[in-house]
Scaffold this motif. Structure first.
Motif, PDB file in Angstrom:
ATOM      1  N   LEU A 149      -3.523  10.484  -3.154  1.00 22.05           N
ATOM      2  CA  LEU A 149      -2.482   9.466  -3.344  1.00 22.05           C
ATOM      3  C   LEU A 149      -3.078   8.133  -3.778  1.00 22.05           C
ATOM      4  CD1 LEU A 149      -0.271  10.179  -0.182  1.00 22.05           C
ATOM      5  CD2 LEU A 149       0.261  10.768  -2.560  1.00 22.05           C
ATOM      6  N   GLY A 150      -4.417   8.071  -3.833  1.00 20.88           N
ATOM      7  CA  GLY A 150      -5.081   6.863  -4.273  1.00 20.88           C
ATOM      8  C   GLY A 150      -6.081   6.366  -3.245  1.00 20.88           C
ATOM      9  N   ASP A 151      -7.011   5.558  -3.696  1.00 24.08           N
ATOM     10  CA  ASP A 151      -8.014   4.966  -2.805  1.00 24.08           C
ATOM     11  C   ASP A 151      -7.386   3.723  -2.185  1.00 24.08           C
ATOM     12  OD1 ASP A 151     -10.286   4.335  -1.466  1.00 24.08           O
ATOM     13  OD2 ASP A 151     -11.402   3.617  -3.208  1.00 24.08           O
ATOM     14  N   ILE A 152      -6.548   3.968  -1.187  1.00 20.94           N
ATOM     15  CA  ILE A 152      -5.696   2.930  -0.612  1.00 20.94           C
ATOM     16  C   ILE A 152      -5.991   2.790   0.878  1.00 20.94           C
ATOM     17  CG2 ILE A 152      -3.303   2.224  -0.195  1.00 20.94           C
ATOM     18  CD1 ILE A 152      -2.527   4.076  -2.555  1.00 20.94           C
ATOM     19  N   ARG A 153      -6.060   1.555   1.345  1.00 23.93           N
ATOM     20  CA  ARG A 153      -6.291   1.314   2.767  1.00 23.93           C
ATOM     21  C   ARG A 153      -5.125   1.876   3.580  1.00 23.93           C
ATOM     22  NH1 ARG A 153      -4.852  -2.689   6.409  1.00 23.93           N
ATOM     23  NH2 ARG A 153      -6.363  -3.068   8.092  1.00 23.93           N
ATOM     24  N   GLY A 154      -5.471   2.736   4.564  1.00 23.60           N
ATOM     25  CA  GLY A 154      -4.455   3.323   5.415  1.00 23.60           C
ATOM     26  C   GLY A 154      -3.770   4.538   4.816  1.00 23.60           C
ATOM     27  N   VAL A 155      -4.342   5.111   3.764  1.00 21.21           N
ATOM     28  CA  VAL A 155      -3.675   6.225   3.082  1.00 21.21           C
ATOM     29  C   VAL A 155      -3.552   7.462   3.966  1.00 21.21           C
ATOM     30  CG1 VAL A 155      -5.740   7.267   2.040  1.00 21.21           C
ATOM     31  CG2 VAL A 155      -3.516   7.412   0.849  1.00 21.21           C
ATOM     32  N   SER A 156      -4.434   7.603   4.959  1.00 20.53           N
ATOM     33  CA  SER A 156      -4.326   8.766   5.866  1.00 20.53           C
ATOM     34  C   SER A 156      -3.019   8.715   6.661  1.00 20.53           C
ATOM     35  CB  SER A 156      -5.518   8.815   6.821  1.00 20.53           C
ATOM     36  OG  SER A 156      -5.573   7.634   7.617  1.00 20.53           O
ATOM     37  N   SER A 170       0.838  -1.207   0.000  1.00 20.45           N
ATOM     38  CA  SER A 170       0.000   0.000   0.000  1.00 20.45           C
ATOM     39  C   SER A 170       0.869   1.252   0.000  1.00 20.45           C
ATOM     40  CB  SER A 170      -0.914   0.003   1.234  1.00 20.45           C
ATOM     41  OG  SER A 170      -1.812  -1.080   1.205  1.00 20.45           O
ATOM     42  N   VAL A 171       1.969   1.204   0.771  1.00 23.42           N
ATOM     43  CA  VAL A 171       2.888   2.340   0.837  1.00 23.42           C
ATOM     44  C   VAL A 171       3.530   2.590  -0.528  1.00 23.42           C
ATOM     45  CG1 VAL A 171       4.975   3.259   1.926  1.00 23.42           C
ATOM     46  CG2 VAL A 171       3.359   1.926   3.286  1.00 23.42           C
ATOM     47  N   THR A 172       3.990   1.516  -1.175  1.00 17.49           N
ATOM     48  CA  THR A 172       4.644   1.685  -2.478  1.00 17.49           C
ATOM     49  C   THR A 172       3.656   2.114  -3.554  1.00 17.49           C
ATOM     50  OG1 THR A 172       4.415  -0.699  -2.933  1.00 17.49           O
ATOM     51  CG2 THR A 172       6.481   0.053  -1.951  1.00 17.49           C
ATOM     52  N   ASN A 213       2.118   6.932  -6.926  1.00 14.03           N
ATOM     53  CA  ASN A 213       1.055   7.853  -7.342  1.00 14.03           C
ATOM     54  C   ASN A 213       1.425   9.315  -7.134  1.00 14.03           C
ATOM     55  OD1 ASN A 213      -0.688   5.847  -8.202  1.00 14.03           O
ATOM     56  ND2 ASN A 213      -1.773   5.687  -6.247  1.00 14.03           N
ATOM     57  N   ILE A 214       2.607   9.564  -6.562  1.00 11.86           N
ATOM     58  CA  ILE A 214       3.078  10.943  -6.404  1.00 11.86           C
ATOM     59  C   ILE A 214       3.463  11.477  -7.780  1.00 11.86           C
ATOM     60  CG2 ILE A 214       4.851  12.436  -5.396  1.00 11.86           C
ATOM     61  CD1 ILE A 214       5.088  10.441  -3.101  1.00 11.86           C
ATOM     62  N   GLY A 215       2.890  12.604  -8.150  1.00 18.83           N
ATOM     63  CA  GLY A 215       3.201  13.168  -9.466  1.00 18.83           C
ATOM     64  C   GLY A 215       4.631  13.656  -9.563  1.00 18.83           C
ATOM     65  N   LYS A 216       5.043  14.438  -8.568  1.00 15.47           N
ATOM     66  CA  LYS A 216       6.390  15.001  -8.528  1.00 15.47           C
ATOM     67  C   LYS A 216       6.830  15.084  -7.081  1.00 15.47           C
ATOM     68  CE  LYS A 216       9.067  19.109  -9.859  1.00 15.47           C
ATOM     69  NZ  LYS A 216       8.995  20.481 -10.429  1.00 15.47           N
ATOM     70  N   GLY A 218       9.502  14.068   3.414  1.00 18.26           N
ATOM     71  CA  GLY A 218       9.833  15.059   2.397  1.00 18.26           C
ATOM     72  C   GLY A 218       9.432  14.655   0.991  1.00 18.26           C
ATOM     73  N   LEU A 219       8.617  13.610   0.857  1.00 14.03           N
ATOM     74  CA  LEU A 219       8.189  13.171  -0.473  1.00 14.03           C
ATOM     75  C   LEU A 219       7.078  14.064  -1.020  1.00 14.03           C
ATOM     76  CD1 LEU A 219       8.127   9.284  -0.018  1.00 14.03           C
ATOM     77  CD2 LEU A 219       9.761  10.635  -1.359  1.00 14.03           C
ATOM     78  N   ILE A 220       6.281  14.626  -0.116  1.00 17.07           N
ATOM     79  CA  ILE A 220       5.199  15.521  -0.515  1.00 17.07           C
ATOM     80  C   ILE A 220       5.197  16.745   0.393  1.00 17.07           C
ATOM     81  CG2 ILE A 220       3.747  13.613  -1.342  1.00 17.07           C
ATOM     82  CD1 ILE A 220       2.059  13.972   1.231  1.00 17.07           C
ATOM     83  N   ASP A 221       4.528  17.790  -0.070  1.00 15.26           N
ATOM     84  CA  ASP A 221       4.246  18.938   0.779  1.00 15.26           C
ATOM     85  C   ASP A 221       2.742  18.955   0.993  1.00 15.26           C
ATOM     86  OD1 ASP A 221       4.587  21.161   2.304  1.00 15.26           O
ATOM     87  OD2 ASP A 221       5.371  22.449   0.714  1.00 15.26           O
TER      88      ASP A 221
END
Length: 226
Positions: free
Chosen positions: A195-202, A174-176, A181-184, A212-215
């Motif tokens: 980031l996607g309809d993913i279990r545990g995405v919160s 799920s993490v990968t 799904n990160i654009g940049k 530091g992968l996203i802001d």
């Protein structure tokens, strides 16, 4: 060294760190080089040149050869080389067994490596380094995670999220999936579902922000940093 690394992680300059620790900037730089968190073109060139000579020469002779090759003084060369002895902690060491400074250093090095070379391998190293760290979700709810070891004394690729009195598992797949799904790298992601309809995405959202992968939007940032 721990103090210098902690201050450097807060975007401190060599001079400001030196002033805080009552050291000179050159010593601060050498401490940071020893900790493996300081990089520059000159430091890299000196280190590479020294190591090439060190393969066939003793330490002192290799320093002299480096001086000649790069037209630098002995103090200049040695200032860009790490101290010969230091204390290092394996990435697998539990936070309870190392100092707070060493833990901050481990976090910093893992994040720097991921930002320099974003890939699943370095992402996993960040996950290992940050186990037990107090993250926050988009709404400001705190959580931590633990990892369990399997055969060969290696961590299983499954995160156990601790929220109050209950725990739930978060699959590495799920993490990968969210990672890809990160654009940049470093871009603003408005909400976890982006980031996607993913279990545990919160929870993944909180991890990726700290790594530091996203802001995140400013109003969200306030909740996640409190």
């Amino acid at each position: 060294m721990e103090g210098a690394v902690a201050l450097y992680g807060e975007d401190g300059s060599l001079q400001s760190i030196a002033d805080t620790l009552s050291l000179n900037p050159i010593k601060v730089r050498k401490l940071l080089i020893t900790a493996g968190v300081y990089e520059s073109d000159t430091a890299r060139l000196v280190r590479q040149t020294f190591h090439s000579f060190r393969e066939t020469q003793d330490y002192s002779t290799a320093v002299t050869s480096t001086m000649s090759a790069l037209q630098l003084s002995r103090p200049s060369v040695t200032s860009y080389l790490p101290y010969e002895k230091g204390v290092y902690f394996p990435e697998e060491a539990e936070a309870a067994n190392i100092s707070a400074g060493a833990e901050r250093q481990r976090h910093y090095r893992a994040v720097v490596a991921l930002r320099k070379n974003p890939c699943e391998e370095n992402l996993w190293k960040c996950v290992v380094a940050f186990r037990g760290y107090k993250f926050k979700t988009m709404s400001g709810l705190p959580f931590t995670y633990t990892l369990k070891k399997g055969r060969g004394d290696e961590f299983n690729k499954e995160l156990w999220i601790d929220r109050r009195e209950d725990s739930k598992s978060l699959a590495w797949s799920s993490v990968t999936l969210a990672y890809h799904n990160i654009g940049k790298i470093g871009e603003v992601v408005d909400r976890p579902k982006a980031l996607g309809d993913i279990r545990g995405v919160s929870y993944i959202y909180g991890l990726f922000y700290r790594f530091g992968l996203i802001d995140v939007p400013e109003k969200v940032k306030e909740k996640m940093k409190k």
